[in-house]
Design an enzyme around this catalytic site. Structure first.
Site, short mmCIF file in Angstrom:
data_model
loop_
_atom_site.label_atom_id
_atom_site.label_comp_id
_atom_site.label_asym_id
_atom_site.label_seq_id
_atom_site.Cartn_x
_atom_site.Cartn_y
_atom_site.Cartn_z
NE ARG A 157 -3.71 -2.04 2.76
CZ ARG A 157 -3.52 -3.18 3.41
NH1 ARG A 157 -2.35 -3.43 4.00
NH2 ARG A 157 -4.48 -4.09 3.48
CE LYS A 181 -6.56 -0.25 4.42
NZ LYS A 181 -7.79 -0.37 3.62
CG HIS A 250 -5.22 1.29 -5.61
ND1 HIS A 250 -5.19 0.52 -4.46
CD2 HIS A 250 -6.35 0.92 -6.27
CE1 HIS A 250 -6.26 -0.26 -4.42
NE2 HIS A 250 -6.96 -0.04 -5.50
NE ARG A 253 -2.86 -3.01 -1.73
CZ ARG A 253 -2.56 -3.91 -0.78
NH1 ARG A 253 -1.31 -4.28 -0.59
NH2 ARG A 253 -3.52 -4.44 -0.04
CG HIS A 276 -6.77 -8.02 1.19
ND1 HIS A 276 -6.98 -8.32 -0.14
CD2 HIS A 276 -6.47 -6.70 1.22
CE1 HIS A 276 -6.82 -7.23 -0.86
NE2 HIS A 276 -6.52 -6.24 -0.06
CE1 TYR A 285 -5.29 -4.85 -4.92
CE2 TYR A 285 -6.68 -3.26 -3.79
CZ TYR A 285 -5.48 -3.59 -4.39
OH TYR A 285 -4.48 -2.65 -4.46
#
Length: 309
Positions: A157, A181, A250, A253, A276, A285
């Site tokens: 990211r 995250k 993005h 990625r 994820h 995605y």
């Protein structure tokens, strides 16, 4: 029986809309653009309610609110615009409840259809090669290519790329540790190309007397590079290298994930690489072209092969 003249309906409904808009301007201090958007949406809603022969806001119920949504959809309103229209009407009705004009908000349970998630187009392998075909001894070019190589080579990211510290790198094993995250740390292989460029950049990086342990720094200030600067540099390199598609972090990625998935078919492996939490996120995605899936089906399914006529 309600004997309010039909010609008075729009005026009567709009009187309270105008009071609501003044409230947004004076008390909520919302921007003129926001108020203009609210006015546009609510004026259209009033016209629809007028067609339904509704004279007073007290007559608005969930059925009529759903009719507004249905008519908007039939008129071709997209999901995002539909959400804006219902949000404006919902906010207005909340205000009417506060004013004691409505006992409850009849729009509370009415929702717009979910907007389709638009995936960015991934770059094909040739486009990636074209983008990364930059050779120079200029430290700025070396830094930028290293960022591109690491972004594509590890599928990071943007925040993970910018947040990289030297201590997170293990060049001997070709691995990088990132904090994703939810403060979840993961270890990712980078590939020898990314490692080679990291070695080149880290030697040059010391020339700028970096203020902290950041891997990627501004060559002007020596401070950690910003998200915006990375986005700007990637976009500029896309133009300079003559790549047709708009280049952003993005997209790199996404291309990383797509190329790995197309080659391996290992969805759970890609999930781990991307960091994820849920497999469903990875399924949304990433994507495989239909022909690839069709070929897998033809080979794997016992009833896939049809008899020739």
């Amino acid at each position: 029986m309600d004997r309010t003249p039909l010609t008075a309906q729009p005026q009567g409904l709009m009187i309270q809309v105008e009071s609501f808009l003044r409230y947004l301007h004076v008390e909520r201090r919302l921007s003129p653009v926001t108020i203009t958007n609210y006015r546009r949406q609510l004026t259209t809603v009033v016209e629809m309610l007028n067609d339904m022969k509704m004279a007073q806001w007290q007559q608005l119920d969930t059925v009529k609110a759903r009719n507004v949504a249905a008519k908007s959809r039939r008129a071709g309103l997209q999901a995002a615009s539909m959400a804006l229209r219902l949000s404006a009407l919902r906010s207005f009705c909340d205000w009417m409840v506060q004013q004691g004009e409505l006992p409850a908000n009849p729009v509370k349970s009415v929702h717009a259809p979910k907007a389709k998630k638009r995936l960015p187009k991934n770059m094909d392998v040739d486009e990636v090669s074209q983008l990364l075909n930059m050779e120079s001894g200029d430290p700025l070019v070396v830094r930028d290519r290293t960022m591109l190589e690491v972004m594509y080579g590890a599928g990071l990211r943007l925040s993970e790329l910018v947040g990289l510290d030297v201590r997170h790198l293990d060049l001997a094993t070709g691995e990088v540790r990132v904090m994703g995250k939810g403060s979840k740390e993961r270890k990712i292989p980078m590939g020898k190309t990314a490692v080679g460029w990291l070695e080149r950049w880290l030697e040059m990086r010391e020339l700028y007397d970096p203020e902290d342990d950041a891997v990627f720094i501004s060559t002007q200030s020596g401070k950690r590079i910003s998200n915006r600067n990375v986005q700007k540099r990637f976009e500029q390199w896309g133009i300079k290298q003559g790549v047709n598609s708009h280049i952003n972090p993005h997209k790199l990625r996404h291309s990383f994930a797509t190329h790995i998935l197309e080659s391996s078919g290992n969805l759970r492996g890609v999930q781990e690489l991307l960091g994820h939490a849920n497999l469903s996120t990875t399924q949304i995605y990433t994507h495989l072209d239909f022909q690839h899936l069709a070929n897998v089906y033809d080979v794997a399914h016992p009833r896939a092969k049809r008899e020739k006529p």
